[in-house]
Design a protein around this motif. Structure first.
Motif, PDB file in Angstrom:
ATOM      1  N   ASP A 116      -3.821   7.885  17.492  1.00  0.00           N
ATOM      2  CA  ASP A 116      -2.316   8.479  17.397  1.00  0.00           C
ATOM      3  C   ASP A 116      -1.731   7.647  16.239  1.00  0.00           C
ATOM      4  O   ASP A 116      -0.821   8.628  15.269  1.00  0.00           O
ATOM      5  N   GLU A 117      -2.013   6.501  16.108  1.00  0.00           N
ATOM      6  CA  GLU A 117      -1.311   5.714  14.993  1.00  0.00           C
ATOM      7  C   GLU A 117      -1.986   6.159  13.298  1.00  0.00           C
ATOM      8  O   GLU A 117      -1.346   6.297  12.560  1.00  0.00           O
ATOM      9  N   ARG A 118      -3.211   6.477  13.573  1.00  0.00           N
ATOM     10  CA  ARG A 118      -3.685   6.908  12.426  1.00  0.00           C
ATOM     11  C   ARG A 118      -3.566   8.271  12.072  1.00  0.00           C
ATOM     12  O   ARG A 118      -3.008   8.671  10.787  1.00  0.00           O
ATOM     13  N   VAL A 119      -3.149   9.229  12.908  1.00  0.00           N
ATOM     14  CA  VAL A 119      -2.674  10.422  12.666  1.00  0.00           C
ATOM     15  C   VAL A 119      -1.205  10.572  12.130  1.00  0.00           C
ATOM     16  O   VAL A 119      -0.967  11.130  11.593  1.00  0.00           O
ATOM     17  N   VAL A 165      12.079  -6.846  -0.885  1.00  0.00           N
ATOM     18  CA  VAL A 165      11.288  -7.371   0.372  1.00  0.00           C
ATOM     19  C   VAL A 165      11.383  -9.103  -0.025  1.00  0.00           C
ATOM     20  O   VAL A 165      11.698  -9.745   0.925  1.00  0.00           O
ATOM     21  N   THR A 166      11.203  -9.400  -0.998  1.00  0.00           N
ATOM     22  CA  THR A 166      11.304 -10.871  -1.547  1.00  0.00           C
ATOM     23  C   THR A 166      12.710 -11.402  -1.217  1.00  0.00           C
ATOM     24  O   THR A 166      12.800 -12.492  -0.822  1.00  0.00           O
ATOM     25  N   GLY A 167      13.545 -10.806  -1.383  1.00  0.00           N
ATOM     26  CA  GLY A 167      14.804 -10.903  -1.420  1.00  0.00           C
ATOM     27  C   GLY A 167      15.471 -10.960   0.145  1.00  0.00           C
ATOM     28  O   GLY A 167      16.653 -11.311   0.470  1.00  0.00           O
ATOM     29  N   GLY A 168      14.472 -10.385   1.043  1.00  0.00           N
ATOM     30  CA  GLY A 168      15.132 -10.516   2.380  1.00  0.00           C
ATOM     31  C   GLY A 168      15.880  -9.280   2.864  1.00  0.00           C
ATOM     32  O   GLY A 168      16.301  -9.315   3.843  1.00  0.00           O
ATOM     33  N   TYR A 169      15.824  -8.152   1.963  1.00  0.00           N
ATOM     34  CA  TYR A 169      16.791  -6.909   2.321  1.00  0.00           C
ATOM     35  C   TYR A 169      15.813  -5.964   2.952  1.00  0.00           C
ATOM     36  O   TYR A 169      16.184  -5.041   3.803  1.00  0.00           O
ATOM     37  N   LEU A 170      14.383  -6.287   3.019  1.00  0.00           N
ATOM     38  CA  LEU A 170      13.420  -5.060   3.263  1.00  0.00           C
ATOM     39  C   LEU A 170      12.400  -5.938   4.144  1.00  0.00           C
ATOM     40  O   LEU A 170      12.262  -7.009   3.726  1.00  0.00           O
ATOM     41  N   GLN A 171      11.663  -5.182   5.027  1.00  0.00           N
ATOM     42  CA  GLN A 171      10.400  -5.814   5.567  1.00  0.00           C
ATOM     43  C   GLN A 171       9.535  -4.397   5.658  1.00  0.00           C
ATOM     44  O   GLN A 171       9.743  -3.566   5.473  1.00  0.00           O
ATOM     45  N   VAL A 172       7.974  -4.890   5.315  1.00  0.00           N
ATOM     46  CA  VAL A 172       7.102  -4.263   5.312  1.00  0.00           C
ATOM     47  C   VAL A 172       6.493  -4.255   6.836  1.00  0.00           C
ATOM     48  O   VAL A 172       6.107  -5.208   7.352  1.00  0.00           O
ATOM     49  N   HIS A 173       6.086  -2.770   7.189  1.00  0.00           N
ATOM     50  CA  HIS A 173       5.391  -2.893   8.243  1.00  0.00           C
ATOM     51  C   HIS A 173       3.833  -2.907   8.030  1.00  0.00           C
ATOM     52  O   HIS A 173       3.570  -2.040   7.152  1.00  0.00           O
ATOM     53  N   THR A 174       2.986  -3.377   8.792  1.00  0.00           N
ATOM     54  CA  THR A 174       1.794  -3.344   8.702  1.00  0.00           C
ATOM     55  C   THR A 174       1.166  -2.137   8.710  1.00  0.00           C
ATOM     56  O   THR A 174       1.541  -1.193   9.509  1.00  0.00           O
ATOM     57  N   THR A 175       0.008  -1.955   7.839  1.00  0.00           N
ATOM     58  CA  THR A 175      -0.516  -0.465   7.837  1.00  0.00           C
ATOM     59  C   THR A 175      -1.802  -0.658   9.039  1.00  0.00           C
ATOM     60  O   THR A 175      -1.714  -1.366   9.741  1.00  0.00           O
ATOM     61  N   LEU A 176      -2.538   0.239   8.787  1.00  0.00           N
ATOM     62  CA  LEU A 176      -3.684   0.535   9.934  1.00  0.00           C
ATOM     63  C   LEU A 176      -4.599  -0.635   9.829  1.00  0.00           C
ATOM     64  O   LEU A 176      -4.918  -1.095   8.716  1.00  0.00           O
ATOM     65  N   PRO A 224       0.786  -1.394   0.064  1.00  0.00           N
ATOM     66  CA  PRO A 224      -0.096  -0.065   0.017  1.00  0.00           C
ATOM     67  C   PRO A 224       0.937   1.127  -0.029  1.00  0.00           C
ATOM     68  O   PRO A 224       1.949   1.174   0.449  1.00  0.00           O
ATOM     69  N   LEU A 225       0.440   2.305  -0.598  1.00  0.00           N
ATOM     70  CA  LEU A 225       0.961   3.744  -0.557  1.00  0.00           C
ATOM     71  C   LEU A 225       1.771   3.904   0.731  1.00  0.00           C
ATOM     72  O   LEU A 225       2.741   4.617   0.808  1.00  0.00           O
ATOM     73  N   GLU A 226       0.797   3.622   1.739  1.00  0.00           N
ATOM     74  CA  GLU A 226       1.277   4.317   3.176  1.00  0.00           C
ATOM     75  C   GLU A 226       2.198   3.334   3.958  1.00  0.00           C
ATOM     76  O   GLU A 226       2.480   3.631   5.025  1.00  0.00           O
ATOM     77  N   ALA A 227       2.330   2.168   3.509  1.00  0.00           N
ATOM     78  CA  ALA A 227       3.076   1.063   4.198  1.00  0.00           C
ATOM     79  C   ALA A 227       4.483   1.480   4.534  1.00  0.00           C
ATOM     80  O   ALA A 227       5.116   2.101   3.442  1.00  0.00           O
TER      81      ALA A 227
END
Length: 123
Positions: free
Chosen positions: A107-110, A89-100, A32-35
């Motif tokens: 506070d998380e939303r703001v 991400v697939t190569g194991g270099y990055l990780q995606v944090h879950t969005t809302l 997602p755009l905001e991930a």
């Protein structure tokens, strides 16, 4: 009369965006755009060729930017950024944090809205 380029010292990118992704237009993972994207510690020890776009993404993701922010900072189309990030991400270099989620706090939303707006403004 055309408007003046806001960044007159920016170099023209002679590489077509689709060549950066080998013609692919879909990311291998949902982005997602905001991930928020974060560099995995072991990725910092990988040796990338000089001026490699993957190395630039890895460097940016130390501070956990959003997909939109990465696209803006690298001055590449959002679709290209998603494909390149997905590969890392697939190569194991990055990780995606879950969005809302439904249980996200106000506070998380703001915070997310603020980060997304900053990324969009940078575009």
């Amino acid at each position: 009369m055309e408007p003046a380029d806001p960044n007159p010292h920016r170099e023209a990118n002679l590489v077509r965006p689709y060549t950066l992704t080998a013609g692919r237009t879909e990311a291998s993972v949902d982005l997602p755009l905001e991930a928020q994207i974060q560099t995995v510690q072991s990725a910092l020890f990988h040796r990338w060729p000089p001026n490699d776009l993957n190395a630039k993404i890895i460097g940016l993701c130390i501070k956990s930017p959003s997909v939109a922010e990465i696209s803006a900072r690298l001055d590449v189309p959002l679709g290209v950024a998603r494909v390149l990030i997905g590969d890392l991400v697939t190569g194991g270099y990055l990780q995606v944090h879950t969005t809302l989620t439904d249980s996200s706090t106000k506070d998380e939303r703001v915070e997310l809205i603020g980060r997304t707006l900053r990324g969009l403004r940078a575009l």
